[in-house]
Enzyme design. Structure first.
Site, mmCIF file in Angstrom:
data_model
loop_
_atom_site.group_PDB
_atom_site.id
_atom_site.type_symbol
_atom_site.label_atom_id
_atom_site.label_comp_id
_atom_site.label_asym_id
_atom_site.label_seq_id
_atom_site.Cartn_x
_atom_site.Cartn_y
_atom_site.Cartn_z
ATOM 1 C CE1 TYR A 1 -3.604 2.529 0.661
ATOM 2 C CE2 TYR A 1 -2.463 3.070 2.699
ATOM 3 C CZ TYR A 1 -3.436 3.343 1.760
ATOM 4 O OH TYR A 1 -4.232 4.449 1.924
ATOM 5 C CB THR B 1 1.389 4.516 4.150
ATOM 6 O OG1 THR B 1 0.665 3.315 4.457
ATOM 7 C CG2 THR B 1 0.407 5.632 3.833
ATOM 8 C CE LYS B 2 0.980 -1.415 5.460
ATOM 9 N NZ LYS B 2 -0.168 -0.504 5.576
ATOM 10 C CG ASN B 3 8.561 -0.361 5.707
ATOM 11 O OD1 ASN B 3 7.909 0.623 6.061
ATOM 12 N ND2 ASN B 3 9.161 -1.161 6.549
#
Ligand SMILES: Cc1ncc(COP(=O)(O)O)c(C=O)c1O
Length: 404
Positions: free
Chosen positions: A202, A204-206
């Protein structure tokens, strides 16, 4: 009042109070760092016409599998899809109970329900914010089929304890690795401990593909099953529709889903994965700056990573206790927003949500650590996109809001 105090009071009356950041520069929480390589790769997809599942998805699967040291990787369009398919491939269904943490994103619980099973919640360890293995052991019944640990914020769960419990009771483990791309526990990568490891890409993920996810498994049959389920239940060969080998008939062998990843998404992921270590180092640096800057403030900072583990530094969460700050968490969020700093909440505890209360009769107070943390937690920006100035602005805003 001495003269300095008078002049300070006069100044604050005549000058409007400025936010820490200029208003046109709101710092978006979790903004991804996208570079030219991603732009070029997407453009390449657009120009070649490979928009849907194709060679770039296959490449991302191969490179992610190699990065994690896993036998099989199947790309899907979200971690929610990854969790759902893993439950189905683990033969979880009606009559089964699946244990997970009371402090997680709703998708962890919803996918257990989607599979037809009953979720059983377990409170967290208040220091690690991860599922408490002792409570897992205490809640096992004859119906328990699996445990879904969430490596919260990127900190690995106590996998020795969970694997021991799972082996003793013949349970499956499906790891929710939405926060845990870089996480390792005693040298072993998160997502390789159980039957399945589920990752989120997603925004906002790393690492991000906009929306997207990945399933890791050691078992070839399980990999084949999730592949079939991810594409309408078409036989494995149907994936060749996405190659240039010419037309092939496909056969539907079960009632599947439309969960496949697109090449346009994989185009992002390939380059995000190549930069994973560099971005991790930057987030680790920001994390360390926050830890030292906030040590003397009246808030609770995250516990340091456990020895023998690698924390993925996905979220930097602090606890705002109104008894220490005279400020509720929600007021802290409102004040940070006024300072033009975007923050997040990960998460209100699962049992506070009306749907689960009505369906399962869960009471938030039965999971006291998750309830309190859910009421006090705030996530501060930790993206590798943050500049030195951004980090300084976050620190100044926190100090200002806490009157320090
Ligand atoms: C712990 C956890 N599990 C599952 C998910 C679902 O991921 P996705 O948005 O890729 O479906 C998320 C997403 O935020 C998450 O944080």
């Amino acid at each position: 009042m001495d003269s300095t105090a008078i002049s300070a009071a006069a100044a604050s009356e005549s000058e409007p109070i400025k936010p820490v950041r200029a208003s046109e520069e709101f710092l978006i929480f979790g903004a991804p760092l996208i570079c030219e390589e991603e732009e070029r790769e997407i453009l390449n997809s657009l120009r070649t016409g490979w928009l849907g599942t194709g060679p770039k998805v296959a490449q991302l699967e191969r490179e992610f599998r190699e990065y994690k040291g896993a036998a099989h990787a199947v790309a899907v369009n979200s971690c929610t899809a990854a969790l759902h398919l893993s439950m189905l491939a683990a033969d979880i269904g009606p009559g089964d109970e699946v244990m997970t943490t009371a402090l997680t994103f709703c998708a962890t619980v919803n996918t257990i329900i989607h599979a037809g099973a009953k979720p059983v919640l377990v409170d967290v360890d208040p220091t690690t914010l991860n599922i408490d293995p002792e409570e897992v052991a205490a809640k096992i019944t004859s119906r328990t089929k699996a445990i879904v640990p969430v490596h919260f914020a990127g900190r690995p769960c106590d996998m020795d304890a969970l694997v021991t419990i799972a082996q003793r009771h013949g349970l499956k483990i499906i790891e929710d690795c939405a926060h845990a791309v870089e996480t390792t526990y005693k040298g072993r990568p998160a997502g390789t401990f159980g039957s399945f490891g589920c990752f989120s890409f997603y925004a906002t993920k790393n690492m991000t593909t906009g929306e997207g996810g990945m399933i890791l498994t050691a078992d070839e049959k399980d990999a084949d099953r999730v592949k079939i389920l991810a594409l309408h239940g078409m036989s494995k060969d149907a994936w060749q529709r996405f190659s240039d080998a010419g037309y092939k008939h496909y056969y539907v062998v079960e009632c599947g889903y439309k969960y496949n990843m697109m090449d346009i998404q994989a185009a992002l992921g390939i380059h995000q994965l190549r930069r994973i270590q560099k971005n991790w180092e930057r987030r680790r640096e920001i994390w360390a700056i926050y830890q030292s800057e906030f040590a003397s403030l009246p808030l609770t900072v995250p516990a340091p990573p456990d020895e023998g583990t690698r924390h993925a530094y996905h979220l930097y969460t602090v606890l705002i206790d109104p008894r220490r700050t005279n400020l509720t968490r929600d007021q802290f969020i409102a004040d940070m927003t006024t300072e033009n700093i975007g923050v997040g909440v990960h998460y209100q505890s699962i049992p506070v949500h009306p749907y689960y209360q009505e369906r399962f009769g869960w009471r938030p107070e039965d999971y006291p650590h998750s309830l309190r943390i859910g009421e006090q937690t705030v996530s501060l920006p930790l993206s590798p996109k943050l500049t030195e100035r951004d980090v300084a602005d976050v620190i100044r805003a926190v100090r200002k809001v806490l009157h320090h």
